[in-house]
Scaffold this active site. Structure first.
Site, PDB file in Angstrom:
ATOM      1  CG  LEU A  25     -74.460  87.167  59.805  1.00  0.00           C
ATOM      2  CD1 LEU A  25     -73.178  86.368  59.613  1.00  0.00           C
ATOM      3  CD2 LEU A  25     -74.978  87.001  61.237  1.00  0.00           C
ATOM      4  CE  LYS A  53     -89.372  99.256  58.700  1.00  0.00           C
ATOM      5  NZ  LYS A  53     -88.041  98.616  58.775  1.00  0.00           N
ATOM      6  N   GLY A 108     -81.859 100.620  66.035  1.00  0.00           N
ATOM      7  CA  GLY A 108     -80.519 100.379  66.573  1.00  0.00           C
ATOM      8  C   GLY A 108     -80.260  98.891  66.662  1.00  0.00           C
ATOM      9  CB  ILE A 122     -91.411  99.424  72.133  1.00  0.00           C
ATOM     10  CG1 ILE A 122     -90.482 100.642  72.148  1.00  0.00           C
ATOM     11  CG2 ILE A 122     -92.589  99.626  73.061  1.00  0.00           C
ATOM     12  CD1 ILE A 122     -91.151 101.917  71.665  1.00  0.00           C
ATOM     13  CG  ASP A 132     -89.861 102.875  58.832  1.00  0.00           C
ATOM     14  OD1 ASP A 132     -89.374 101.751  58.673  1.00  0.00           O
ATOM     15  OD2 ASP A 132     -89.995 103.405  59.955  1.00  0.00           O
ATOM     16  CE  LYS A 159     -90.679 100.686  61.942  1.00  0.00           C
ATOM     17  NZ  LYS A 159     -89.852 101.866  62.261  1.00  0.00           N
ATOM     18  CB  THR A 179     -76.529  96.879  62.550  1.00  0.00           C
ATOM     19  OG1 THR A 179     -76.153  97.581  61.362  1.00  0.00           O
ATOM     20  CG2 THR A 179     -75.988  97.596  63.753  1.00  0.00           C
ATOM     21  CB  VAL A 180     -80.342  93.562  63.641  1.00  0.00           C
ATOM     22  CG1 VAL A 180     -81.201  92.750  64.602  1.00  0.00           C
ATOM     23  CG2 VAL A 180     -80.837  94.997  63.540  1.00  0.00           C
ATOM     24  N   GLY A 181     -78.090  91.476  63.066  1.00  0.00           N
ATOM     25  CA  GLY A 181     -77.648  90.090  63.085  1.00  0.00           C
ATOM     26  C   GLY A 181     -76.348  89.912  63.855  1.00  0.00           C
TER      27      GLY A 181
END
Lengths: 437, 437
Positions: free
Chosen positions: A12, A107, A304, A138, A203, A207, A14-16
């Site tokens: 939980l 990733k 983000g 994206i 990083d 990806k 930022t994304v969660g």
């Protein structure tokens, strides 16, 4: 309407937190779009007492994500913990073993264990969706996995790290040094306190490894990626690039060649008048070149909380719209067992144009010597620019900037190393690869 | 492996022939990706004797596509006939009535009858896929229908007609007139003998109407689109745009406003340093602005036999990967019966910046009079440029170019019409809307 799809969210951050908030706020419209409700029945995170600004009433809390994966009343595990091993991997494996679909933004996990996880999912007829793992919001995974079915892809490349693109953009627009831009990125939260993983290209490599497998139907190989970060890009390079009609971007590139598959991450000169050259700031862009469709470029937010949550939500919605156990989308575009072994192309065989910037002692015969070294290695020049002599305290020097026609990495390395042994080079030569659409 | 998916292809023009060839050539890899083979069991076209360079042995030929839709041994009808009515529509309706999935590239059909066809498909649990209908090979339908689930979209816009973008690009790069570029486009096969449908914006309008419904969850309304083509764009406009930092593109724009939904197709000034401004030639681009994901831009081939066939193939593959009758993707992103009525925003209420180019008689007080008319209508100027007097045979004139801050269409119309009645305007004023990302 069918029964609600029950999901468990592990992690939980930022994304969660974004995801939980969005699913709560948009229950009704999601139910309309998906043909059934999406219900968060369980969550797991480290700190139960932290205020995340989200409503978790009626949701079962698990301290341990693996426990949630094994015992939660869930049909989908959303894994947002991160990390190639540990709890993230264990939770995903436990979910798949138990017949629970998985959506992940991880990733590192996929780059390390994607093939095994895909195989585990396929064996049970489960979906393993990971749109958020590459280029944030994206929809590049969906494009490669679904839209491009039947195409033979020859190259994928992109700007996949917002931190690096932010730094390079500010260096260019404001004439600041790499160090100053990095500090600014850290201040604004675009770069971590330890930025190594971003600025040295790791990083991007994670990806890229995932995209390579999807593009070429091969196994994932993250360890064999040629890696060069942006920390040695200087204002001189940026200005020289602009003068020659290029901009510098950190690209990840995967390309099919006769000798195998090239995977490389490095600062790259892209022609100024191309679309990808205009992608600035933290924005990401991914280009896919295929034989039937042609060239496709997608540009959007690569990170983000909300943008990543959007990609996760799209993956969850895909599961809600299909009926569990029925959909047959293979996680990596084709069944894991039919992926071909990864055959690495040697970096020395890479073909392309090169930008070479040298500081040399300012004496008669140096240009001729440089030209001879290039000719010795069968390198033909597209342009050569000599910059005004720099008369510092020591012997006067001048800067030579060359752009080559297509040649090989080996030729360039040999030519540069011959020049270095010739003795007229001052400091370290700068070599930047050129990538053209 | 499951049984082959049987498809019937109606229409064997450029796209149809490409599709048949590709499916034959790539049988094996398609079967691996889809989990089962894709088999063309029936085709239909007007002329049976034409050599299309494709192998149709073992395929049942139908002279009438409606007959094929009704009686062919097919699970999917691929409709590539085109046209809003007639055989295309009848064949699609017959297929859906019979329980056969539909893949179509037919934008006119969808723009006119998309909601009714979506309802018919959903009633039977069938898929109606139409990726190729908008922006050719660019997976914009999939992005809106699937990836962006849960997002509220505020605006979609794009370059969706390759002919117009080709003409505008050549006008800009080579300083040629609209007429010369159109002739060149016709010579190269980028424009039809009768180019009206492309250059007056109707083609873009069809695509926009479909995107509007997907973006805003409303019914399709193709008749209510504000339409302005590119035939009155001159070199003067292109040069003035460049001088002010803009490029001119024919955009289709759909936007949610307080007064309803704006749908408009017109020549548009886009800032030179934006990504979409760099999209040249026959290439298409679509931008989607949504509240969770943020801004997404997709760039790629908008037409051509292979690119369009690729999109059709992706749609067919999606059906092959799901199990017929099980997948619940609503054709327009949400069930047809839950689409809201289309509420049109009045064009006069459109808000944005404007480029205004006037030729005026060169006499004292004219600039003051123009400035007064702008002020009367509460229009504030971002810039005003006066071009050197033109002393032709008649009275001397000069050109005034203005760029406004955000204002309304009504204010601009009123201001320009007041200036016209003032009597100092020569010829027709040029007004071009500005669109900013």
């Amino acid at each position: 309407m069918a029964e609600a799809l029950k999901i468990g969210v592990a992690g939980l951050g930022t994304v969660g937190a974004s995801l939980v908030r969005i699913i709560h706020e948009r229950q009704e419209s999601l139910a309309v779009s998906c043909g059934r409700a999406i219900e968060i029945t369980a969550v797991s995170a480290r700190n139960r007492d932290k205020d995340r600004g989200i409503d978790l009433s009626g949701v079962t809390w698990f301290d341990d994500p693996v426990d949630m994966a094994k015992n939660g009343e869930i049909e989908v595990l959303v894994e947002l913990i991160g990390g190639a091993d540990g709890a993230a991997r264990e939770a995903v494996e436990a979910a798949l073993a138990r017949g629970v679909h998985v959506v992940t933004a991880n990733k590192a996990l996929l780059a390390e264990s994607g093939v095994a996880l895909a195989a585990a999912a396929e064996e049970k007829g489960l979906l393993l969706n990971f749109e958020a793992a590459v280029a944030g919001g994206i929809p590049v995974i969906k494009a490669m996995r679904e839209s491009l079915t039947g195409n033979t892809i020859s190259r994928v490349y992109g700007i996949m790290n917002g931190t690096c693109n932010y730094i390079l953009t500010r260096m260019e627009k404001e004439g600041l040094s790499f160090e100053d831009c990095l500090k600014e990125a850290q201040r604004l939260g675009y770069a971590e306190a330890d930025p190594t993983f971003d600025i040295e290209g790791n990083d991007t490599a994670h990806k890229l490894a995932i995209m390579t497998a999807l593009a070429f139907g091969c196994e994932i190989s993250c360890d064999d990626i040629y890696l060069e970060g942006i920390s040695n890009i200087s204002q001189e390079d940026i200005r020289a690039a602009a003068e020659l009609g290029y901009r510098i971007k950190l690209l990840g590139v995967a390309q099919r060649t006769e000798g195998g598959i090239e995977q490389r991450v490095h600062p790259t000169m892209v022609p100024h008048d191309t679309v990808i050259a205009q992608v600035d700031g933290v924005t990401n862009a991914v280009a896919i070149e295929s034989d039937i469709l042609g060239d496709l470029l997608m540009v959007g937010p690569g990170a983000g909380g909300d943008a990543t949550a959007s990609a996760v939500l799209g993956d969850v919605a895909d599961i809600a719209k299909s009926r569990p156990g029925i959909q047959t989308v293979a996680a990596l575009g084709r069944p894991a067992k039919s992926l071909t072994p990864y055959k690495k192309a040697r970096m020395r065989s890479h073909e392309g144009g090169y930008f070479i910037r040298l500081r040399v002692v300012d004496r008669i015969g140096v240009i001729a010597a440089i030209a001879r070294r290039m000719a010795d290695n069968q390198i033909s020049l597209e342009s050569i620019v000599q910059h005004s002599a720099n008369g510092g305290g020591e012997a006067p020097t001048k800067t030579i900037i060359m752009v080559t026609h297509a040649t090989t990495e080996l030729s360039v390395r040999n030519a540069v190393s011959a020049m270095e042994s010739d003795g007229y080079i001052v400091g370290k030569p700068q070599v930047i690869r050129i990538e053209k659409p």
